[in-house]
Write a protein that holds these residues in place. Structure first.
Motif, PDB file in Angstrom:
ATOM      1  N   MET A 104       2.888  -5.578  -6.239  1.00 28.92           N
ATOM      2  CA  MET A 104       1.560  -6.065  -5.839  1.00 28.92           C
ATOM      3  C   MET A 104       0.532  -4.938  -5.815  1.00 28.92           C
ATOM      4  SD  MET A 104       2.664  -8.841  -2.984  1.00 28.92           S
ATOM      5  CE  MET A 104       2.485  -7.777  -1.598  1.00 28.92           C
ATOM      6  N   ASP A 105       0.859  -3.821  -6.461  1.00 26.65           N
ATOM      7  CA  ASP A 105      -0.083  -2.700  -6.482  1.00 26.65           C
ATOM      8  C   ASP A 105      -1.110  -2.917  -7.587  1.00 26.65           C
ATOM      9  OD1 ASP A 105       1.437  -1.707  -4.476  1.00 26.65           O
ATOM     10  OD2 ASP A 105       2.383  -0.110  -5.644  1.00 26.65           O
TER      11      ASP A 105
ATOM     12  N   HIS B 158       7.961  -7.436  -0.419  1.00 22.19           N
ATOM     13  CA  HIS B 158       6.894  -8.399  -0.771  1.00 22.19           C
ATOM     14  C   HIS B 158       6.915  -9.593   0.184  1.00 22.19           C
ATOM     15  CE1 HIS B 158       8.046  -6.008  -4.230  1.00 22.19           C
ATOM     16  NE2 HIS B 158       6.777  -6.067  -4.600  1.00 22.19           N
ATOM     17  N   GLY B 159       8.129 -10.072   0.454  1.00 17.54           N
ATOM     18  CA  GLY B 159       8.289 -11.162   1.411  1.00 17.54           C
ATOM     19  C   GLY B 159       7.826 -10.740   2.804  1.00 17.54           C
TER      20      GLY B 159
ATOM     21  N   CYS C 124      -1.638  -9.566   0.858  1.00 17.37           N
ATOM     22  CA  CYS C 124      -1.770  -8.375   0.020  1.00 17.37           C
ATOM     23  C   CYS C 124      -1.259  -7.153   0.781  1.00 17.37           C
ATOM     24  CB  CYS C 124      -3.231  -8.135  -0.335  1.00 17.37           C
ATOM     25  SG  CYS C 124      -3.929  -9.477  -1.322  1.00 17.37           S
ATOM     26  N   ASN C 125      -0.845  -6.133   0.039  1.00 22.95           N
ATOM     27  CA  ASN C 125      -0.530  -4.859   0.681  1.00 22.95           C
ATOM     28  C   ASN C 125      -1.846  -4.083   0.829  1.00 22.95           C
ATOM     29  OD1 ASN C 125      -0.969  -3.806  -1.920  1.00 22.95           O
ATOM     30  ND2 ASN C 125       1.215  -3.837  -2.423  1.00 22.95           N
ATOM     31  N   SER C 126      -1.797  -2.754   0.754  1.00 20.88           N
ATOM     32  CA  SER C 126      -3.040  -1.997   0.972  1.00 20.88           C
ATOM     33  C   SER C 126      -4.049  -2.165  -0.160  1.00 20.88           C
ATOM     34  CB  SER C 126      -2.717  -0.519   1.165  1.00 20.88           C
ATOM     35  OG  SER C 126      -2.000  -0.355   2.363  1.00 20.88           O
ATOM     36  N   ASN C 127      -3.651  -2.821  -1.209  1.00 13.94           N
ATOM     37  CA  ASN C 127      -4.594  -3.121  -2.295  1.00 13.94           C
ATOM     38  C   ASN C 127      -5.373  -4.373  -1.886  1.00 13.94           C
ATOM     39  OD1 ASN C 127      -3.875  -1.162  -4.626  1.00 13.94           O
ATOM     40  ND2 ASN C 127      -1.918  -1.822  -3.756  1.00 13.94           N
TER      41      ASN C 127
ATOM     42  N   SER D 135       0.749 -11.484  -3.056  1.00  8.56           N
ATOM     43  CA  SER D 135      -0.077 -11.540  -4.267  1.00  8.56           C
ATOM     44  C   SER D 135      -0.441 -10.180  -4.829  1.00  8.56           C
ATOM     45  CB  SER D 135      -1.357 -12.327  -3.974  1.00  8.56           C
ATOM     46  OG  SER D 135      -1.024 -13.668  -3.650  1.00  8.56           O
ATOM     47  N   GLY D 136      -0.394 -10.094  -6.159  1.00  8.08           N
ATOM     48  CA  GLY D 136      -0.766  -8.880  -6.879  1.00  8.08           C
ATOM     49  C   GLY D 136      -1.818  -9.212  -7.910  1.00  8.08           C
TER      50      GLY D 136
END
Ligand SMILES: *Cc1c(COP(=O)(O)O)cnc(C)c1O
Length: 429
Positions: free
Chosen positions: A301-302, A355-356, A273-276, A247-248
């Motif tokens: 997703m940033d 992303h996956g 989520c990534n680091s965001n 998710s972004g």
């Protein structure tokens, strides 16, 4: 069906008006006045229907009489005319591959549906319709591809020079025809700011129907429900799946949630989520703090301030406790993302894109705590779109799918400008 604005200071509108406006005049997001309930019969017979039939029946109550039935049926069948396979990765994790469309990312679905709706609406209008979109990569290519050759609609795409991948750039800049790519000598924020200025410019808006194609548009958002149903069509376990969505801006997961609230059986949702991590923080604490975005290898997703967050609040009546019961959320850094790509490739011979991989790691973490569940990740892009990240990790070349090979020989055509609104305005007129 009518749509109200989440800011509650604008009139309710029908599907056509909401799709043409994008954002509501009070800067809120449009939200359906009621969520249609699908019958138990419909849900238990998913497997007996074609993808086009399902798509039509799901979206029909949202569109109601904005588009005639025959036209809507055709739009639906063209929107989903490629594969959405559910691939087993290991004993308890499956991957719903959403990258078999023309630009190799899930955004093809929303963009194809939206372009066909706008094409229908533009036939009723005397002014020319211009779709304006800022992109960091995937959105622009999906929008460009799906509007190519659509009569009465011109598409203008703004992208940051030197900041999109090679394949993404070719997808944006080689189509020609009614698609114009503008290369901005600045970053993605500059592109977004220019687009916003254009939407508030009276002179431009009097001259043309200026339409936004970003993910808050209901035509893009609501049509993303389709593939959640396609996943369940292919699901063979007795218990409903846990579904994990990278998710972004949270448009994709919001579509899954609305499908679930209208009756689709899903055990639990995970927002990966990534680091965001504004959303994972919110789930933990109940407080939502927007943040500046951080660059990662899962760059679609940033997002520091997910635009669809307000829709999640709306779906659950602003109750943090209810949201927490239905959605878990994880933040996965680049190091773990890379490790996951490598491990899953080695152990299961399955290739994830970044992303996956964020989704896989999140789902794995959840299933470790819930060993009796099985789950699905949404694989939102083809790994080849991120070959410069993925190839060094697996130490192997990724084949470019036939459908995009011809791109590599094409010439890009762009107009390059400094990030100044006056310059953009000249290009739009
Ligand atoms: C856009 C995008 C996402 C994020 O989707 P949202 O609907 O904004 O949450 C995830 N993965 C890929 C590959 C994307 O292009």
């Amino acid at each position: 069906m009518h749509y109200f604005s989440t800011n509650k200071k604008a009139h309710s509108v029908n599907f056509r008006e909401a799709a043409l406006a994008g954002m509501a005049p009070d800067k809120g997001l449009y939200f359906p006045e009621e969520i249609p309930k699908l019958s138990a019969d419909f849900i238990s017979n998913l497997k007996s229907k074609s993808k086009a039939e399902l798509a039509y029946e799901i979206i029909k109550p949202y569109v109601s009489n904005s588009i005639p039935e025959g036209v809507l049926a055709k739009i639906c069948s063209e929107t989903v005319n490629f594969d959405f396979p559910l691939v087993q990765v290991n004993e308890d994790i499956y991957s719903l591959e959403l990258f078999h469309g023309p630009t190799l990312a899930f955004k093809d679905v929303g963009a194809r549906f939206m372009s066909r709706c706008l094409s229908y609406f533009s036939k009723e209008s005397k002014k020319k319709t211009t779709v304006l979109v800022a992109t960091s990569g995937d959105t622009g290519s999906a929008v460009a591809n799906s509007f190519l050759g659509v009569e009465g609609v011109e598409v203008v795409i703004l992208y940051p020079s030197g900041k999109v991948s090679n394949i993404q750039e070719l997808q944006l800049t080689t189509l020609g025809n009614n698609i114009k790519a503008i290369e901005i000598q600045g970053d993605f924020d500059d592109c977004q700011r220019l687009v916003k200025e254009a939407f508030s410019d009276n002179e431009l808006n009097q001259k043309m129907n200026l339409v936004s194609a970003n993910s808050i548009n209901i035509a893009r958002w609501l049509s993303q429900q389709f593939y959640y149903f396609f996943a369940l069509q292919q699901w063979s376990h007795p218990k409903p799946p846990v579904i994990c969505v990278p998710s972004g801006n949270f448009g994709n997961i919001c579509a899954g949630l609305i499908a679930h609230l209208s009756g689709l059986p899903v055990a639990h949702f995970i927002a990966a989520c990534n680091s965001n991590d504004a959303f994972p923080d919110y789930i933990k604490s109940g407080y939502y703090n927007t943040k500046d975005s951080i660059s990662t290898i899962s760059n679609a997703m940033d997002v520091g301030n997910p635009s669809n967050f307000v829709r999640i609040l709306e779906l659950f009546n602003h109750q943090h406790e209810k949201i927490k019961q239905k959605i878990s959320s994880f933040s996965v850094n680049d190091e773990l993302t890379e490790k996951t790509i490598s491990e899953v490739h080695r152990k299961y011979n399955y290739l994830l894109d970044p992303h996956g991989a964020v989704a896989y790691y999140s789902l794995r973490s959840y299933l470790d705590e819930h060993p009796h569940e099985k789950g699905i990740i949404l694989e939102t892009a083809h790994p080849v779109k991120f070959n410069t990240v993925v190839e060094p990790i697996i130490k192997k070349h990724i084949e470019v799918p036939l459908s995009v090979q011809s791109l590599l020989e094409k010439q890009k055509i762009t107009v390059k400008i400094n990030p100044m609104f006056g310059l953009l305005k000249k290009e739009l007129k």
